[in-house]
Write a protein that holds these residues in place. Structure first.
Motif, PDB file in Angstrom:
ATOM      1  N   ARG A  97      16.651  20.845 -14.200  1.00 53.72           N
ATOM      2  CA  ARG A  97      15.306  21.395 -14.167  1.00 53.72           C
ATOM      3  C   ARG A  97      14.282  20.337 -13.775  1.00 53.72           C
ATOM      4  NH1 ARG A  97      15.272  24.975 -19.776  1.00 53.72           N
ATOM      5  NH2 ARG A  97      16.954  26.412 -19.196  1.00 53.72           N
ATOM      6  N   ASN A  98      14.766  19.122 -13.579  1.00 53.32           N
ATOM      7  CA  ASN A  98      13.876  18.020 -13.217  1.00 53.32           C
ATOM      8  C   ASN A  98      13.496  18.143 -11.750  1.00 53.32           C
ATOM      9  OD1 ASN A  98      12.503  15.678 -12.931  1.00 53.32           O
ATOM     10  ND2 ASN A  98      14.112  14.338 -13.747  1.00 53.32           N
ATOM     11  N   ASP A  99      12.195  18.214 -11.462  1.00 50.44           N
ATOM     12  CA  ASP A  99      11.730  18.375 -10.091  1.00 50.44           C
ATOM     13  C   ASP A  99      11.580  17.062  -9.348  1.00 50.44           C
ATOM     14  OD1 ASP A  99       9.539  21.004 -11.209  1.00 50.44           O
ATOM     15  OD2 ASP A  99      11.557  21.151 -10.363  1.00 50.44           O
ATOM     16  N   LEU A 100      11.808  15.925 -10.014  1.00 50.69           N
ATOM     17  CA  LEU A 100      11.682  14.642  -9.344  1.00 50.69           C
ATOM     18  C   LEU A 100      12.787  14.477  -8.312  1.00 50.69           C
ATOM     19  CD1 LEU A 100      10.917  12.347 -12.413  1.00 50.69           C
ATOM     20  CD2 LEU A 100       9.300  13.212 -10.716  1.00 50.69           C
ATOM     21  N   PRO A 101      12.556  13.678  -7.267  1.00 46.42           N
ATOM     22  CA  PRO A 101      13.602  13.441  -6.263  1.00 46.42           C
ATOM     23  C   PRO A 101      14.834  12.833  -6.908  1.00 46.42           C
ATOM     24  CG  PRO A 101      11.469  12.612  -5.518  1.00 46.42           C
ATOM     25  CD  PRO A 101      11.300  12.984  -6.950  1.00 46.42           C
ATOM     26  N   ALA A 102      15.977  13.146  -6.339  1.00 45.53           N
ATOM     27  CA  ALA A 102      17.231  12.617  -6.872  1.00 45.53           C
ATOM     28  C   ALA A 102      17.266  11.100  -6.727  1.00 45.53           C
ATOM     29  CB  ALA A 102      18.413  13.238  -6.125  1.00 45.53           C
ATOM     30  N   ARG A 103      17.759  10.413  -7.755  1.00 47.77           N
ATOM     31  CA  ARG A 103      17.854   8.965  -7.730  1.00 47.77           C
ATOM     32  C   ARG A 103      19.269   8.562  -8.085  1.00 47.77           C
ATOM     33  NH1 ARG A 103      12.808   5.949 -10.351  1.00 47.77           N
ATOM     34  NH2 ARG A 103      13.939   4.303  -9.271  1.00 47.77           N
ATOM     35  N   GLU A 104      19.548   7.279  -7.888  1.00 45.79           N
ATOM     36  CA  GLU A 104      20.866   6.789  -8.213  1.00 45.79           C
ATOM     37  C   GLU A 104      21.130   6.957  -9.711  1.00 45.79           C
ATOM     38  OE1 GLU A 104      23.218   5.664  -6.182  1.00 45.79           O
ATOM     39  OE2 GLU A 104      21.939   6.102  -4.469  1.00 45.79           O
ATOM     40  N   ALA A 105      22.386   7.185 -10.054  1.00 47.73           N
ATOM     41  CA  ALA A 105      22.751   7.367 -11.450  1.00 47.73           C
ATOM     42  C   ALA A 105      24.193   6.940 -11.645  1.00 47.73           C
ATOM     43  CB  ALA A 105      22.559   8.822 -11.871  1.00 47.73           C
ATOM     44  N   SER A 106      24.537   6.594 -12.864  1.00 43.92           N
ATOM     45  CA  SER A 106      25.915   6.327 -13.232  1.00 43.92           C
ATOM     46  C   SER A 106      26.357   7.396 -14.221  1.00 43.92           C
ATOM     47  CB  SER A 106      26.066   4.926 -13.840  1.00 43.92           C
ATOM     48  OG  SER A 106      25.265   4.796 -14.999  1.00 43.92           O
TER      49      SER A 106
END
Length: 260
Positions: free
Chosen positions: A57-66
């Protein structure tokens, strides 16, 4: 159609195929739930790899994640570069991300940092799924730059959260509560922890052992400057990890050997 049949089947799965125990005590499950749990683990061992499309539901742009899968295979943790940690119930049909915790909600001073590594400690003595997650925060874009002023390097934070299973069966969720927060006065990133101790090596071949229970419920960055004990090492360790309660395994790449 008996509990004893599924008790035996689940114990065989755990012993013969190294499947992690159920998240709750067996007596908490109905016979149907015991069957569902066992069959999911059996099918998981013979299923071809699939792509998971997580919904957020997060509208922020996708970022790197582990990502970390909690032993047992049901819960997936997503640790984002912009600090929040989410969990996904892989037994669910929608695979929706849910916020587990966000360190920025505890201390706004860390809004410009970035996470570097994370570790889990599983409480195998608990009758229900219970674990701790540690998130190490470093200065943004300066993880390995030794010329950073010492007072800035010391702002690196380390956060330890207690995570428990809340609810039962399909309706269960994970809930996190911060239990210790402190800053570090060293540039080293090699460390390990369990339910009592945090260990770290500095630029010298020294292993610092800190009883982080001293930092419990204290959220104003107590400085790890005075370790409970400092142990001198022959060589610089490459990695170390608690392998059983307070038993620590230390690995040296040069020369290549383990020490317990």
């Amino acid at each position: 159609m008996t509990r004893n049949f599924w008790y035996d089947r689940i114990h065989r799965l755990c012993e013969e195929y190294v499947v992690s125990l159920p998240e709750e005590e067996l007596k908490e499950y109905t016979i149907a739930e015991l069957e569902q749990w066992a069959m999911r683990r059996i099918h998981a061992r013979s299923t071809s790899p699939v792509k998971l499309h997580l919904r957020s539901r997060n509208d922020l742009p996708a970022r790197e994640a582990s990502y970390e899968i909690i032993p047992g295979g049901r819960w997936l943790l997503k640790i984002c570069d912009n600090l929040p940690v989410y969990f996904v119930d892989l037994d669910s049909s929608d695979l929706e991300e849910h916020l587990l915790f966000d360190p920025r909600n505890i201390d706004p001073r860390i809004s410009h940092g970035e996470p570097f590594g994370d570790r889990l400690w599983i409480d195998h003595q608990s009758p229900r799924l219970s674990f701790r997650i540690e998130l190490c925060l470093v200065d943004q874009g300066a993880s390995f730059e030794c010329h950073i002023p010492r007072d800035l390097r010391s702002l690196r934070g380390l956060y330890i959260y207690q995570v428990n299973l809340i609810g039962h069966g399909a309706s269960a969720i994970l809930e996190a509560q911060i239990i210790a927060t402190f800053r570090r006065n060293t540039s080293t990133l090699w460390h390990a922890f369990n339910d009592h101790y945090f260990v770290s090596n500095s630029t010298a071949p020294t292993l610092g052992i800190f009883d982080y229970r001293q930092a419990m419920e204290c959220f104003d960055y107590p400085l790890i400057g005075c370790y409970t004990r400092a142990h001198t090492l022959e060589y610089h360790p490459t990695e170390f990890e608690f392998i059983n309660e307070d038993v620590l395994a230390v690995y040296y790449i040069t020369p290549s050997f383990y020490r317990i």
